[in-house]
Design a protein around this motif. Structure first.
Motif, PDB file in Angstrom:
ATOM      1  N   LEU A 186      32.234  37.320  33.262  1.00  0.00           N
ATOM      2  CA  LEU A 186      33.204  38.340  32.854  1.00  0.00           C
ATOM      3  C   LEU A 186      33.363  39.417  33.922  1.00  0.00           C
ATOM      4  CD1 LEU A 186      32.340  38.731  29.056  1.00  0.00           C
ATOM      5  CD2 LEU A 186      33.931  37.151  30.171  1.00  0.00           C
ATOM      6  N   ASN A 187      32.304  39.724  34.633  1.00  0.00           N
ATOM      7  CA  ASN A 187      32.400  40.697  35.719  1.00  0.00           C
ATOM      8  C   ASN A 187      33.283  40.173  36.852  1.00  0.00           C
ATOM      9  OD1 ASN A 187      31.398  43.243  35.435  1.00  0.00           O
ATOM     10  ND2 ASN A 187      29.485  42.874  36.494  1.00  0.00           N
ATOM     11  N   LEU A 188      33.121  38.903  37.205  1.00  0.00           N
ATOM     12  CA  LEU A 188      33.971  38.323  38.246  1.00  0.00           C
ATOM     13  C   LEU A 188      35.439  38.362  37.827  1.00  0.00           C
ATOM     14  CD1 LEU A 188      31.748  35.290  39.302  1.00  0.00           C
ATOM     15  CD2 LEU A 188      32.455  37.151  40.800  1.00  0.00           C
ATOM     16  N   CYS A 189      35.680  38.120  36.548  1.00  0.00           N
ATOM     17  CA  CYS A 189      37.068  38.174  36.054  1.00  0.00           C
ATOM     18  C   CYS A 189      37.649  39.574  36.207  1.00  0.00           C
ATOM     19  CB  CYS A 189      37.125  37.741  34.589  1.00  0.00           C
ATOM     20  SG  CYS A 189      36.882  35.970  34.305  1.00  0.00           S
ATOM     21  N   ILE A 200      41.918  48.838  35.876  1.00  0.00           N
ATOM     22  CA  ILE A 200      40.530  49.198  35.583  1.00  0.00           C
ATOM     23  C   ILE A 200      40.228  48.651  34.195  1.00  0.00           C
ATOM     24  CG2 ILE A 200      38.875  51.082  35.330  1.00  0.00           C
ATOM     25  CD1 ILE A 200      40.086  50.950  38.116  1.00  0.00           C
ATOM     26  N   SER A 201      39.375  47.641  34.110  1.00  0.00           N
ATOM     27  CA  SER A 201      39.193  46.942  32.839  1.00  0.00           C
ATOM     28  C   SER A 201      37.729  46.845  32.439  1.00  0.00           C
ATOM     29  CB  SER A 201      39.792  45.530  32.922  1.00  0.00           C
ATOM     30  OG  SER A 201      39.074  44.732  33.840  1.00  0.00           O
ATOM     31  N   SER A 202      37.521  46.531  31.188  1.00  0.00           N
ATOM     32  CA  SER A 202      36.189  46.215  30.682  1.00  0.00           C
ATOM     33  C   SER A 202      35.890  44.747  30.969  1.00  0.00           C
ATOM     34  CB  SER A 202      36.124  46.456  29.176  1.00  0.00           C
ATOM     35  OG  SER A 202      36.991  45.547  28.504  1.00  0.00           O
ATOM     36  N   LYS A 203      34.646  44.334  30.716  1.00  0.00           N
ATOM     37  CA  LYS A 203      34.316  42.922  30.881  1.00  0.00           C
ATOM     38  C   LYS A 203      35.144  42.065  29.923  1.00  0.00           C
ATOM     39  CE  LYS A 203      29.714  43.394  30.657  1.00  0.00           C
ATOM     40  NZ  LYS A 203      29.414  44.783  31.040  1.00  0.00           N
ATOM     41  N   GLU A 208      39.629  38.213  29.094  1.00  0.00           N
ATOM     42  CA  GLU A 208      40.901  37.876  28.445  1.00  0.00           C
ATOM     43  C   GLU A 208      41.994  37.619  29.479  1.00  0.00           C
ATOM     44  OE1 GLU A 208      41.275  41.272  25.936  1.00  0.00           O
ATOM     45  OE2 GLU A 208      40.086  40.400  24.303  1.00  0.00           O
ATOM     46  N   TRP A 209      41.970  38.389  30.556  1.00  0.00           N
ATOM     47  CA  TRP A 209      42.913  38.139  31.658  1.00  0.00           C
ATOM     48  C   TRP A 209      42.603  36.790  32.301  1.00  0.00           C
ATOM     49  CZ3 TRP A 209      41.941  37.450  36.901  1.00  0.00           C
ATOM     50  CH2 TRP A 209      43.071  37.457  37.748  1.00  0.00           C
ATOM     51  N   GLY A 210      41.316  36.505  32.498  1.00  0.00           N
ATOM     52  CA  GLY A 210      40.920  35.244  33.118  1.00  0.00           C
ATOM     53  C   GLY A 210      41.359  34.039  32.316  1.00  0.00           C
ATOM     54  N   PHE A 218      38.330  26.184  34.140  1.00  0.00           N
ATOM     55  CA  PHE A 218      37.346  27.240  33.869  1.00  0.00           C
ATOM     56  C   PHE A 218      37.571  27.923  32.518  1.00  0.00           C
ATOM     57  CE2 PHE A 218      37.614  27.559  38.690  1.00  0.00           C
ATOM     58  CZ  PHE A 218      36.488  26.781  38.888  1.00  0.00           C
ATOM     59  N   GLN A 219      38.601  27.479  31.783  1.00  0.00           N
ATOM     60  CA  GLN A 219      38.951  28.168  30.540  1.00  0.00           C
ATOM     61  C   GLN A 219      37.823  28.141  29.513  1.00  0.00           C
ATOM     62  OE1 GLN A 219      42.087  29.902  30.196  1.00  0.00           O
ATOM     63  NE2 GLN A 219      41.739  29.520  32.352  1.00  0.00           N
ATOM     64  N   GLN A 220      37.207  26.980  29.320  1.00  0.00           N
ATOM     65  CA  GLN A 220      36.165  26.873  28.306  1.00  0.00           C
ATOM     66  C   GLN A 220      34.967  27.756  28.640  1.00  0.00           C
ATOM     67  OE1 GLN A 220      36.415  25.479  25.321  1.00  0.00           O
ATOM     68  NE2 GLN A 220      34.423  26.435  24.937  1.00  0.00           N
ATOM     69  N   LEU A 221      34.608  27.827  29.911  1.00  0.00           N
ATOM     70  CA  LEU A 221      33.509  28.687  30.345  1.00  0.00           C
ATOM     71  C   LEU A 221      33.807  30.149  30.003  1.00  0.00           C
ATOM     72  CD1 LEU A 221      30.934  29.431  32.002  1.00  0.00           C
ATOM     73  CD2 LEU A 221      32.431  29.490  34.033  1.00  0.00           C
ATOM     74  N   ILE A 222      35.001  30.610  30.341  1.00  0.00           N
ATOM     75  CA  ILE A 222      35.354  32.014  30.096  1.00  0.00           C
ATOM     76  C   ILE A 222      35.392  32.303  28.603  1.00  0.00           C
ATOM     77  CG2 ILE A 222      37.058  33.824  30.496  1.00  0.00           C
ATOM     78  CD1 ILE A 222      37.987  32.176  32.961  1.00  0.00           C
ATOM     79  N   ILE A 223      35.981  31.395  27.819  1.00  0.00           N
ATOM     80  CA  ILE A 223      36.050  31.584  26.372  1.00  0.00           C
ATOM     81  C   ILE A 223      34.648  31.631  25.769  1.00  0.00           C
ATOM     82  CG2 ILE A 223      36.728  30.463  24.211  1.00  0.00           C
ATOM     83  CD1 ILE A 223      39.225  29.422  25.763  1.00  0.00           C
TER      84      ILE A 223
END
Length: 269
Positions: A186-189, A200-203, A208-210, A218-223
């Motif tokens: 989430l930090n990389l996103c 300037i976003s939260s994790k 959610e942007w990612g 990579f969608q399943q990993l981020i979700i």
């Protein structure tokens, strides 16, 4: 003790300890940005003072922090940094700080006489100050935007890059217990979100942007990481499910390439 009552008590204690030296107390991080999870998040604060702290201040503040931490219901407690106003006008990077407390230092403050995490410089502080400036909540004093000029975006970018680059190397070589795939994903996103769109976003917002803009593989990993960050299981514990290591390492490499060379090609493939 509910959150607002706790924050009021914290401000009162710092007012009493620092008297005329206290300029401002600012809430930043997940609680300020509406994505606080009591099993995953700490309460993040920035405290600004006019004059350097004394050794007596440091000792008393450590006791205040430990007592407050013990009263809190969230697992990770509080994290705060005290900085001098002089380093905000003009802004100094890396930023020196007077005092820092977090769960990581908790045991040292509890068991080591005169322990102090302070008198150092911290590259991570720039990003925390920017979040406090742009999206923070003023608990005491005037809003940062009424007192100081905005911090140049180059320092915010340098700060968030310093964080993710170090984390990426650690988690690939010898991952420490505190550094989870959820945290780094989430930090990389949110870092790439800032690079691409200046947000300037939260994790959570970064994740959610990612989900919307990063490659399908990579969608399943981020979700999965978003679910771990925001949800709790039926028994009250977070879902610490394991991620696919090959996908995760591929994601790190892809993201670091995009972060370091953001103008080479698009995001989808």
């Amino acid at each position: 003790m509910n959150t607002q009552t706790f924050l009021n008590k914290l401000v009162t204690l710092f007012e009493e300890e620092l008297t005329g030296n206290l300029l401002g107390v600012y809430l930043h991080g997940s609680l300020a940005m509406g994505c606080f999870n009591p099993l995953k998040s700490d309460i993040d604060l920035l405290i600004v003072v006019k004059e350097p702290l004394t050794s007596v201040n440091n000792s008393r503040i450590a006791k205040i922090a430990l007592a407050l931490h013990d009263e809190m219901s969230n697992e990770r407690g509080i994290e705060f940094t005290i900085i001098l106003e002089t380093y905000l006008q003009p802004f100094v990077y890396p930023t020196p700080f007077e005092f820092h407390y977090s769960d990581y230092h908790r045991e040292n403050y509890r068991t080591i006489d005169n322990y102090l995490c302070g008198g150092l410089e911290d590259k991570d502080l720039a990003s925390q100050i920017v979040v406090a400036y742009e999206r923070g909540i003023t608990l005491y004093g005037k809003p940062l935007g009424e007192l100081y000029e905005p911090i140049d975006s180059q320092y915010y970018l340098a700060s968030i890059l310093h964080d993710v680059e170090g984390c990426a190397e650690e988690i690939m070589d010898n991952p420490p217990a505190y550094l989870t795939p959820m945290y780094l994903t989430l930090n990389l996103c949110r870092v790439l979100y800032f690079i691409k769109e200046g947000k300037i976003s939260s994790k959570r917002e970064g994740g959610e942007w990612g989900v919307q803009y990063l490659p399908q593989k990579f969608q399943q990993l981020i979700i999965q990481c978003l679910n771990e960050y925001t949800e709790e299981t039926d028994n009250g514990e977070t879902d610490n499910s394991h991620v696919d290591s090959q996908i995760f390492l591929a994601f790190i490499k892809y993201m670091m390439q995009e972060i370091k060379h953001p103008n080479k090609g698009g995001l989808t493939e």
